[in-house]
Each structure stands twice: as structure tokens, then as C-alpha cells.
Design a protein around this motif. Structure first.
Motif, PDB file in Angstrom:
ATOM      1  N   VAL A 129      -2.593   3.927 -12.720  1.00  0.00           N
ATOM      2  CA  VAL A 129      -2.163   3.104 -11.575  1.00  0.00           C
ATOM      3  C   VAL A 129      -0.645   3.010 -11.528  1.00  0.00           C
ATOM      4  O   VAL A 129      -0.028   3.168 -10.462  1.00  0.00           O
ATOM      5  N   LEU A 179       1.966   4.182  -8.538  1.00  0.00           N
ATOM      6  CA  LEU A 179       2.843   3.238  -7.842  1.00  0.00           C
ATOM      7  C   LEU A 179       4.320   3.555  -8.046  1.00  0.00           C
ATOM      8  O   LEU A 179       5.168   3.031  -7.325  1.00  0.00           O
ATOM      9  N   VAL A 197       2.471  -8.136  -3.440  1.00  0.00           N
ATOM     10  CA  VAL A 197       1.183  -7.450  -3.406  1.00  0.00           C
ATOM     11  C   VAL A 197       0.095  -8.313  -4.052  1.00  0.00           C
ATOM     12  O   VAL A 197       0.359  -9.150  -4.923  1.00  0.00           O
ATOM     13  N   LEU A 204      -3.390  -7.680  -6.169  1.00  0.00           N
ATOM     14  CA  LEU A 204      -4.033  -6.643  -6.967  1.00  0.00           C
ATOM     15  C   LEU A 204      -5.532  -6.907  -7.058  1.00  0.00           C
ATOM     16  O   LEU A 204      -5.967  -8.046  -7.250  1.00  0.00           O
ATOM     17  N   TRP A 228       0.681  -6.862   1.094  1.00  0.00           N
ATOM     18  CA  TRP A 228      -0.021  -5.624   0.778  1.00  0.00           C
ATOM     19  C   TRP A 228      -1.164  -5.936  -0.175  1.00  0.00           C
ATOM     20  O   TRP A 228      -1.066  -6.840  -1.007  1.00  0.00           O
ATOM     21  N   GLU A 229      -2.233  -5.175  -0.053  1.00  0.00           N
ATOM     22  CA  GLU A 229      -3.330  -5.253  -1.011  1.00  0.00           C
ATOM     23  C   GLU A 229      -3.443  -3.909  -1.718  1.00  0.00           C
ATOM     24  O   GLU A 229      -3.508  -2.867  -1.066  1.00  0.00           O
ATOM     25  N   ILE A 230      -3.420  -3.950  -3.041  1.00  0.00           N
ATOM     26  CA  ILE A 230      -3.576  -2.743  -3.846  1.00  0.00           C
ATOM     27  C   ILE A 230      -4.941  -2.812  -4.514  1.00  0.00           C
ATOM     28  O   ILE A 230      -5.193  -3.683  -5.350  1.00  0.00           O
ATOM     29  N   CYS A 231      -5.829  -1.922  -4.115  1.00  0.00           N
ATOM     30  CA  CYS A 231      -7.205  -1.912  -4.606  1.00  0.00           C
ATOM     31  C   CYS A 231      -7.417  -0.710  -5.521  1.00  0.00           C
ATOM     32  O   CYS A 231      -7.251   0.430  -5.078  1.00  0.00           O
ATOM     33  N   VAL A 232      -7.784  -0.961  -6.746  1.00  0.00           N
ATOM     34  CA  VAL A 232      -8.018   0.094  -7.726  1.00  0.00           C
ATOM     35  C   VAL A 232      -9.520   0.310  -7.861  1.00  0.00           C
ATOM     36  O   VAL A 232     -10.273  -0.630  -8.129  1.00  0.00           O
ATOM     37  N   LEU A 288      -6.769   4.821  -5.674  1.00  0.00           N
ATOM     38  CA  LEU A 288      -6.064   3.568  -5.436  1.00  0.00           C
ATOM     39  C   LEU A 288      -5.755   3.478  -3.948  1.00  0.00           C
ATOM     40  O   LEU A 288      -5.260   4.439  -3.359  1.00  0.00           O
ATOM     41  N   ASP A 289      -6.054   2.335  -3.353  1.00  0.00           N
ATOM     42  CA  ASP A 289      -5.778   2.125  -1.928  1.00  0.00           C
ATOM     43  C   ASP A 289      -4.632   1.144  -1.765  1.00  0.00           C
ATOM     44  O   ASP A 289      -4.589   0.100  -2.437  1.00  0.00           O
ATOM     45  N   ILE A 290      -3.713   1.474  -0.868  1.00  0.00           N
ATOM     46  CA  ILE A 290      -2.630   0.561  -0.509  1.00  0.00           C
ATOM     47  C   ILE A 290      -2.846   0.170   0.952  1.00  0.00           C
ATOM     48  O   ILE A 290      -2.738   1.003   1.851  1.00  0.00           O
TER      49      ILE A 290
END
Length: 316
Positions: free
Chosen positions: A59, A63, A82, A84, A119-123, A130-132
Motif C-alpha cells: 500500500v 501511495l 484521507v 483508510l 478522499w477514501e483509500i480502500c485496500v 487499492l482504490d482512491i
């Protein structure tokens, strides 16, 4: 609705479709262009994680990409904040804490702040991706939605129904359960029509639909405070609706009777060659009744509307 969203974004390039996700692997335009997909819930950027690294290391390496950090910073005008999240793995507080600590240690210009995140950071470790997802991007699609009802469908679903229905400039459109007018407005935004009619027995709904119609600048719409089976309309070419799905109607046994009466009335008012697009709360029963009346029934699959799964049906 994946196939519908895929059709909506097909002008932007090659499309890959997986459950719940439509990817444009070669897309190089502005992210806002993806809002051409009126039935997408959100848009974002997907990064592939290095399967040879541990979860947090992979991750962090993703990033650190300069183009990603520059894009996020330019969009915010400041150091991005962000939220997480680890998809499908519960809260994962320890992993979130590890990731927050690494952001600071590696001096990555992102601030972990779930209360004010833009922002949302989805792992998703299981898929090594990984989605931003930007949370404060201007979404131009549904600015006309100035009034809402608790029972109203989501506008992305209304857009899907309109997409399936298509547009004909001679359309006479009817929504027997008009609610706040989402389906009529989404059909109007597709292209010209001759007239529109909406019925509802709740005056609050009619007040809401009038406000939304005005905000969307949709004209030539007649509204009736009548039930779905008594509106004085005829020569209809398109019925488009998301009927009520309330638990009360299921418990007291009236939902089936309402669907049967609505189909029978719709058969009488539709012109030859007319079409009907809706989410059926009782798929087998409505398909059987429609066949009996003389409709050709096309089933387009179940749609998750928050725990309930009606079927998208097209009757011709």
C-alpha cells in the motif's frame, strides 16, 4: 447494474466488468468524465498492489507514486486528508493504525483524518488492489434533486431504468408511482418526448416532484393525486416506474393485488408497441400476470436496493 454502467461509459474506451465494478484500464481523461455513467455510485482510481510485498508495504509503495500524490494535492489545494479502509475485513483497526504510522514515518504527504476526509483509500488485499475515491468531487448528475422522500429510489437506479427504456421523441411517458419524480426526470434528460404523466396518492410526493421537475427544467408533465389504476391517461408508449416495496404491503398481502391491478391498467393504456420498464418486487408473479395479459417479458436480473432485491423487468 454492471452491464448498464458498462454501456454508459463505453464511449470512454475499453471496459472491463466484474461484480460491482466497471474498469476503464486505458482511460486517460479527467476523472469527472466518468460521470457519464449515471448509474455508477462512485468513481475513483484503482491501483494494483505488488503481490510480492506484505500488505502495508504494498500500500505504501502504491501511495508513494508521484503522479498520484500530485493529483490528490492539486485536487485539494492542500495536503489531502484521507479515510483508510480495508474492504471486506471489518474495522481492521490495527492495520489502519499501522498504515497511519507509516504515512508519518515515510513522510508521505497524506493526513489520516476520517472525520474530515476528502478522499477514501480502500485496500482490498484479497484482490491485491487499492482504490482512491474522491469524496468531495463535484458530481453534476443529480443537482436537480432538491426534494427527497424517505421511500424514494436512488437516482442512479432511476437512471438505469431510463437507460434501459431508451428515448423516443414521440414518447408519452407514465409513472404510476411517481414519488419524487426521479424516473420521469431521468427519462426526460435522455431526449425529447411528447408528454409525461405521474400519479401518486401522497400529496407530499407530488409537492416534491414539482420542485424537482422545476429544478431539472422538465416541462409538459401532468400530475394526478390518484392511485396507480385510476389515472385518466391513454396512448402511453412508455411506463417507467419503481413501485413501492414497503414491508407493510407485504405483511397485509396487498402488494400482489396492487401489482396485478397496476399491470392490468397499464395493459389497457399502453399503445401497441409500447414498453414498460420497472423493478418488480414480486418477479415470478408479475411475469406470470404480464404473460397472461399478452406482454413479452424480458428479465434483466435482480437489483440490490438496500437489502431488498426486486427484478429489473422489461415488458413489451
Amino acid at each position: 447494474l454492471e452491464s448498464i454502467v458498462a454501456e454508459q461509459v463505453s464511449l470512454l474506451g475499453r471496459v472491463q466488468v466484474t461484480p460491482g465494478r466497471i474498469c476503464l484500464p486505458n482511460f486517460a481523461g479527467a476523472l469527472s468524465e466518468a460521470f457519464i455513467a449515471r448509474s455508477a455510485l462512485s468513481v475513483g482510481v484503482q491501483l494494483e498492489l505488488d503481490r510480492g510485498q506484505s500488505g502495508i508495504d504494498a500500500v505504501i509503495d502504491s501511495l508513494k507514486r508521484a503522479e498520484i500524490l500530485d493529483w490528490m494535492a492539486q485536487s485539494n489545494g492542500c495536503v489531502p486528508r484521507v479515510r483508510l479502509d480495508f474492504t471486506g475485513q471489518g474495522h481492521q483497526r490495527a492495520a489502519v493504525w499501522d498504515l497511519q504510522t507509516r504515512l508519518v514515518r515515510d513522510q508521505i504527504p497524506l493526513i489520516a483524518d476520517p472525520t474530515a476526509a476528502s478522499w477514501e483509500i480502500c485496500v482490498d488485499s484479497s484482490q491485491s488492489r487499492l482504490d482512491i475515491i474522491p469524496k468531495r468531487i463535484d458530481d453534476p448528475r443529480f443537482t436537480w434533486r432538491v426534494e427527497e422522500l424517505p421511500s424514494a429510489s436512488h437516482p442512479t437506479i432511476a437512471a438505469a431504468l431510463a437507460h434501459v427504456a431508451g428515448a423516443n421523441p414521440v414518447d408519452v411517458v407514465r409513472d404510476p408511482f411517481v414519488g419524487s419524480g426521479l424516473e420521469l426526470i431521468e427519462r426526460a434528460l435522455l431526449g425529447p418526448y411528447r408528454a409525461m404523466y405521474g400519479t401518486d396518492t401522497d400529496e407530499r410526493a407530488l409537492t416534491a416532484v414539482r420542485a424537482n421537475l422545476a429544478a431539472a427544467n422538465v416541462k409538459h408533465v401532468t400530475l394526478y393525486n390518484r392511485d396507480a389504476t385510476t389515472a385518466p391517461v391513454r396512448d402511453v408508449t412508455l411506463i417507467i416506474t419503481n413501485p413501492p416495496l414497503g414491508a407493510r404491503l407485504v405483511r397485509d398481502g396487498s402488494l400482489g393485488e396492487l401489482m396485478e391491478a397496476t399491470l392490468t391498467h397499464g395493459w389497457r393504456v399502453l399503445r401497441p408497441g409500447g414498453r414498460w420498464v420497472w423493478l418488480s418486487p414480486m418477479p415470478a408473479r408479475t411475469a406470470s400476470i404480464a404473460h397472461h395479459l399478452g406482454f413479452k417479458v424480458e428479465c434483466r436480473g435482480l437489483v440490490d436496493v438496500g437489502g431488498l432485491k426486486p427484478e429489473l423487468q422489461v415488458l413489451r
